[in-house]
Design an enzyme around this catalytic site. Structure first.
Site, mmCIF file in Angstrom:
data_model
loop_
_atom_site.group_PDB
_atom_site.id
_atom_site.type_symbol
_atom_site.label_atom_id
_atom_site.label_comp_id
_atom_site.label_asym_id
_atom_site.label_seq_id
_atom_site.Cartn_x
_atom_site.Cartn_y
_atom_site.Cartn_z
ATOM 1 C CE LYS A 1 -4.322 -1.635 1.998
ATOM 2 N NZ LYS A 1 -5.376 -1.348 2.983
ATOM 3 C CG ASP B 1 -8.517 1.098 3.112
ATOM 4 O OD1 ASP B 1 -9.341 0.266 2.676
ATOM 5 O OD2 ASP B 1 -7.287 0.896 3.102
#
Ligand code: ATR
Length: 272
Positions: free
Chosen positions: A68, A104
């Protein structure tokens, strides 16, 4: 690659075998009548994987642990949320230009808003890792007052200083008065299902207790919170909403939320 599919999507990570993203996104594409395929790729060489995304014209990518953060230098652009959170979980490929997004944070807030508006609420976040960063950013953007606590205090201090919010020592976490509690640590995740990162005796003060863990569906923390009379929100909802945001980014269309939820729940029940 599946030659019959018009648009191709994938997940890159290591490991990827337990990810529910393929099941969720394939169900979404089918319900949307899209001629698209989604595969999980176990990646050992990130640079090579990004080259493949470009070479094959893969339209959209989900990014998971441990890439990420490390994927960012390989992209052509990142959006504002990524600059604040420092992590990408979604890539959109527009004619060879790769842009990184982070769904997210928005996924977390969308799931939360199904239950309560965090504006003006005091929220204690357990943990100071990557997930905590997205959650803290999302909550602060939404007007909540955030307090971070983490087993390793330096990490709590660092995160609190990044977002100009407060932190408390891990051993004092149960003494904080607050409206919402969010667990972003891995405490209580399968197979350690019998442990909770917070003492059940101090849970009744919360309006809402959130756990971003989705396996098990109801963690020990959420069970204790429910028994203490608090509302609860599990990680499945955050996972579904972050996936729904990915669909929106990739297709520009409204995601079939309920289809995605059922696909994920069914896969969890089957243990796949
Ligand atoms: P993620 O990206 O999912 O947030 P991470 O960056 O590895 O993953 O962060 C894991 C979080 O869980 C950290 O806040 C970690 O605390 P430390 O910073 O002290 O390592 C927390 N965590 C993991 N195991 C824990 C445990 N047994 N007790 C308390 N916190 C724990």
């Amino acid at each position: 690659m599946n030659g019959k599919s018009e648009a191709f999507y994938c997940l890159i990570g290591n490991p990827v075998s337990h990810s529910l993203s393929p099941v969720m996104h394939r169900a979404a594409f089918k319900a949307m009548n899209l001629n698209a395929d989604y595969q999980a790729f176990l990646v050992h060489d990130l640079k090579g994987a990004v080259r493949c995304i470009r070479a094959h014209g893969i339209h959209g990518v989900s990014v998971t642990i441990p890439f990420k953060e490390s994927v960012i230098p390989y992209l052509d652009a990142v959006d504002k949320d990524v600059r604040h959170i420092g992590a990408v979980n979604t890539i959109l490929n527009q004619n060879g230009k790769l842009t990184g997004f982070n769904t997210d944070a928005r996924g977390f807030i969308s799931a939360l808003q199904e239950i309560t508006n965090p504006r003006g609420k005091r929220v204690v976040i357990l943990g100071a890792g990557g997930a905590a960063r997205a959650v803290a950013y999302a909550l602060i953007q939404s007007g909540a007052e955030v307090i971070i606590t983490n087993r390793t205090q330096e990490k709590a201090e660092k995160l609190a200083s990044k977002f100009s919010c407060a932190f408390v020592p891990w051993n004092n976490r149960e003494k904080m008065a607050a409206d919402i509690l969010v667990n972003t640590t891995s405490v209580g995740m399968y197979p350690q299902v019998a442990i909770s990162p917070f003492d059940g005796r101090y849970l009744s003060q919360f309006e809402l207790v959130v756990d971003i863990i989705y396996n098990p569906e109801e963690t020990r923390l959420l069970k204790l919170a429910r028994q203490a009379g608090a509302k609860t929100l599990g990680g499945i909802e955050m996972f579904i909403y972050q996936g729904a945001e990915q669909i929106r980014l990739w297709t520009g269309r409204e995601p079939p939320l309920e289809v995605m939820r059922q696909a994920v729940k069914e896969a969890l029940r089957d243990g796949s």
